[in-house]
Design a protein around this motif. Structure first.
Motif, PDB file in Angstrom:
ATOM      1  N   ILE A  84     -45.666   9.795   3.508  1.00  9.95           N
ATOM      2  CA  ILE A  84     -44.750  10.939   4.672  1.00  9.95           C
ATOM      3  C   ILE A  84     -43.090  10.344   3.727  1.00  9.95           C
ATOM      4  CG2 ILE A  84     -42.921  11.724   5.849  1.00  9.95           C
ATOM      5  CD1 ILE A  84     -46.122  12.610   7.884  1.00  9.95           C
ATOM      6  N   TYR A  85     -43.012   9.122   4.131  1.00  8.37           N
ATOM      7  CA  TYR A  85     -41.405   8.522   3.552  1.00  8.37           C
ATOM      8  C   TYR A  85     -41.927   8.702   1.714  1.00  8.37           C
ATOM      9  CZ  TYR A  85     -38.658   5.134   1.793  1.00  8.37           C
ATOM     10  OH  TYR A  85     -37.707   4.359   1.150  1.00  8.37           O
ATOM     11  N   PHE A  86     -42.691   8.694   0.992  1.00  6.57           N
ATOM     12  CA  PHE A  86     -42.711   8.551  -0.524  1.00  6.57           C
ATOM     13  C   PHE A  86     -42.278  10.435  -0.854  1.00  6.57           C
ATOM     14  CE2 PHE A  86     -45.453   9.492  -4.118  1.00  6.57           C
ATOM     15  CZ  PHE A  86     -44.513   9.275  -4.616  1.00  6.57           C
ATOM     16  N   LEU A  87     -43.034  10.898  -0.289  1.00  9.47           N
ATOM     17  CA  LEU A  87     -42.478  12.058  -0.092  1.00  9.47           C
ATOM     18  C   LEU A  87     -41.271  13.253  -0.196  1.00  9.47           C
ATOM     19  CD1 LEU A  87     -46.225  14.020   0.449  1.00  9.47           C
ATOM     20  CD2 LEU A  87     -45.552  13.918  -1.259  1.00  9.47           C
ATOM     21  N   GLN A  88     -40.807  12.323   1.084  1.00  9.22           N
ATOM     22  CA  GLN A  88     -39.718  13.312   1.569  1.00  9.22           C
ATOM     23  C   GLN A  88     -38.763  12.289   0.299  1.00  9.22           C
ATOM     24  OE1 GLN A  88     -37.840  14.140   3.941  1.00  9.22           O
ATOM     25  NE2 GLN A  88     -39.986  15.729   4.753  1.00  9.22           N
ATOM     26  N   VAL A  89     -38.890  11.505  -0.147  1.00  7.96           N
ATOM     27  CA  VAL A  89     -37.832  10.632  -0.823  1.00  7.96           C
ATOM     28  C   VAL A  89     -37.834  11.775  -2.555  1.00  7.96           C
ATOM     29  CG1 VAL A  89     -37.439   8.758  -2.239  1.00  7.96           C
ATOM     30  CG2 VAL A  89     -37.582   7.942  -0.411  1.00  7.96           C
ATOM     31  N   LEU A  90     -38.901  12.100  -2.820  1.00  7.28           N
ATOM     32  CA  LEU A  90     -39.336  12.775  -3.589  1.00  7.28           C
ATOM     33  C   LEU A  90     -38.443  14.630  -3.668  1.00  7.28           C
ATOM     34  CD1 LEU A  90     -42.426  12.149  -4.791  1.00  7.28           C
ATOM     35  CD2 LEU A  90     -41.002  12.070  -6.238  1.00  7.28           C
ATOM     36  N   GLU A  91     -38.630  14.700  -2.747  1.00  7.29           N
ATOM     37  CA  GLU A  91     -37.804  16.202  -2.170  1.00  7.29           C
ATOM     38  C   GLU A  91     -36.431  15.682  -2.432  1.00  7.29           C
ATOM     39  OE1 GLU A  91     -39.665  19.477   0.521  1.00  7.29           O
ATOM     40  OE2 GLU A  91     -38.922  17.322   1.606  1.00  7.29           O
ATOM     41  N   PHE A 143     -34.002  17.979  -4.656  1.00  5.79           N
ATOM     42  CA  PHE A 143     -34.204  19.462  -3.781  1.00  5.79           C
ATOM     43  C   PHE A 143     -32.196  18.848  -2.700  1.00  5.79           C
ATOM     44  CE2 PHE A 143     -38.688  20.073  -5.421  1.00  5.79           C
ATOM     45  CZ  PHE A 143     -38.536  21.104  -5.694  1.00  5.79           C
ATOM     46  N   GLY A 144     -31.846  17.936  -2.718  1.00 15.10           N
ATOM     47  CA  GLY A 144     -31.112  17.129  -1.930  1.00 15.10           C
ATOM     48  C   GLY A 144     -29.630  18.074  -2.288  1.00 15.10           C
ATOM     49  N   ARG A 145     -29.361  17.555  -3.172  1.00 14.59           N
ATOM     50  CA  ARG A 145     -27.991  18.027  -3.798  1.00 14.59           C
ATOM     51  C   ARG A 145     -28.008  20.060  -3.280  1.00 14.59           C
ATOM     52  NH1 ARG A 145     -29.646  17.323  -9.847  1.00 14.59           N
ATOM     53  NH2 ARG A 145     -30.996  18.058 -10.365  1.00 14.59           N
ATOM     54  N   TYR A 146     -29.555  21.230  -3.791  1.00 17.24           N
ATOM     55  CA  TYR A 146     -28.879  22.243  -3.514  1.00 17.24           C
ATOM     56  C   TYR A 146     -28.910  22.472  -1.705  1.00 17.24           C
ATOM     57  CZ  TYR A 146     -31.112  21.850  -8.032  1.00 17.24           C
ATOM     58  OH  TYR A 146     -30.980  22.085  -9.582  1.00 17.24           O
ATOM     59  N   VAL A 180     -33.654  20.614   7.960  1.00 14.18           N
ATOM     60  CA  VAL A 180     -34.832  19.889   8.261  1.00 14.18           C
ATOM     61  C   VAL A 180     -36.402  20.877   8.355  1.00 14.18           C
ATOM     62  CG1 VAL A 180     -36.078  18.644   9.892  1.00 14.18           C
ATOM     63  CG2 VAL A 180     -33.821  17.865   9.815  1.00 14.18           C
ATOM     64  N   LEU A 181     -35.727  22.467   8.759  1.00  9.72           N
ATOM     65  CA  LEU A 181     -36.922  22.802   8.801  1.00  9.72           C
ATOM     66  C   LEU A 181     -37.459  23.264   6.848  1.00  9.72           C
ATOM     67  CD1 LEU A 181     -38.704  25.237  10.383  1.00  9.72           C
ATOM     68  CD2 LEU A 181     -36.966  26.437   9.710  1.00  9.72           C
ATOM     69  N   MET A 182     -36.638  23.240   6.659  1.00  5.84           N
ATOM     70  CA  MET A 182     -36.678  23.981   4.391  1.00  5.84           C
ATOM     71  C   MET A 182     -37.534  22.679   3.947  1.00  5.84           C
ATOM     72  SD  MET A 182     -36.992  27.115   4.755  1.00  5.84           S
ATOM     73  CE  MET A 182     -36.982  27.379   2.906  1.00  5.84           C
ATOM     74  N   MET A 183     -37.206  21.549   4.407  1.00  5.17           N
ATOM     75  CA  MET A 183     -37.717  20.088   3.664  1.00  5.17           C
ATOM     76  C   MET A 183     -38.904  19.192   4.495  1.00  5.17           C
ATOM     77  SD  MET A 183     -35.534  20.242   1.052  1.00  5.17           S
ATOM     78  CE  MET A 183     -35.708  18.010   0.438  1.00  5.17           C
ATOM     79  N   SER A 184     -39.666  19.957   5.396  1.00  4.44           N
ATOM     80  CA  SER A 184     -40.744  19.390   6.748  1.00  4.44           C
ATOM     81  C   SER A 184     -41.719  19.909   6.330  1.00  4.44           C
ATOM     82  CB  SER A 184     -40.846  18.768   8.088  1.00  4.44           C
ATOM     83  OG  SER A 184     -40.234  20.743   8.729  1.00  4.44           O
ATOM     84  N   PHE A 185     -41.532  21.827   5.684  1.00  7.09           N
ATOM     85  CA  PHE A 185     -42.830  22.878   5.747  1.00  7.09           C
ATOM     86  C   PHE A 185     -43.492  22.047   4.237  1.00  7.09           C
ATOM     87  CE2 PHE A 185     -41.788  24.508   9.732  1.00  7.09           C
ATOM     88  CZ  PHE A 185     -43.417  25.010  10.022  1.00  7.09           C
ATOM     89  N   PRO A 186     -43.193  21.831   3.117  1.00  6.99           N
ATOM     90  CA  PRO A 186     -43.516  20.981   1.875  1.00  6.99           C
ATOM     91  C   PRO A 186     -44.296  20.094   2.397  1.00  6.99           C
ATOM     92  CG  PRO A 186     -41.298  22.630   1.339  1.00  6.99           C
ATOM     93  CD  PRO A 186     -41.621  22.310   3.130  1.00  6.99           C
TER      94      PRO A 186
END
Length: 182
Positions: free
Chosen positions: A127-134, A138-141, A151-157
């Motif tokens: 989860i940590y690795f995928l969150q960092v990648l995401e 996409f963080g700037r958007y 959080v909702l839009m980032m946690s579902f993917p």
């Protein structure tokens, strides 16, 4: 295992020459289960080629909660059908999983779920690795979005990627450490 869906996997050794009878019996068992509250589905896997006799069949069924599973497993209909099918097969293994345990399974194998601390370490690291990648891509958007929406839009993917892509492969890759198997 409280309110989480529960998946049951059973390996059955069918008496040689009684495979058609077993399939008909298993169809009746599935039909009976399908009318019970909380029933989410069932599947049956025939043995692969080259496994020899007697062959193991795998039956997988899922209920919405432990309580609905218990109602099915303790029902008079199921117990009568199991008695009827006893001459056709022998149950050789059974496993129940719910929650995170469903992420930790091996294809074609019935294994006891790994220790919770191992599931925690693997899940947390992935989860940590995928969150960092995401967030890197996409963080700037989403930076200016309200926190609950972000959080909702980032946690579902991440959850989808974990469930269908990463965890099935991680379980196989780490099987010696997770399950103590080769």
């Amino acid at each position: 295992m409280g309110d989480d869906p529960v998946t049951v996997t059973i390996a059955r050794r069918v008496v040689p020459g009684r495979e058609v009878d077993f399939e008909e019996w298993a169809d009746r068992l599935t039909e009976s289960a399908s009318v019970f509250p909380g029933y989410l589905g069932c599947g049956r896997l025939k043995p692969g080629a080259g496994e020899g006799d007697p062959q193991n069949w795998h039956v997988v069924y899922r209920f919405a909660s432990q309580a609905t599973l218990d109602a099915w497993e303790e029902s008079a209909e199921r117990l009568a059908l199991l008695d009827e099918g006893a001459e056709l097969m022998e149950t050789v293994a059974a496993q129940k999983v719910s929650g995170l345990e469903t992420w930790f399974s091996l294809p074609g194998m019935l294994v006891k779920p790994p220790a919770k601390w191992k599931m925690f370490l693997v899940s947390g690291a992935v989860i940590y690795f995928l969150q960092v990648l995401e967030y890197t891509f996409f963080g700037r958007y989403v930076r200016d979005w309200p926190i609950p929406v972000r959080v909702l839009m980032m946690s579902f993917p991440v959850t989808a990627i974990m469930t269908w892509l990463v965890m099935p492969r991680a379980s196989v890759l780490l099987k010696r450490w997770l399950f103590g198997t080769k």
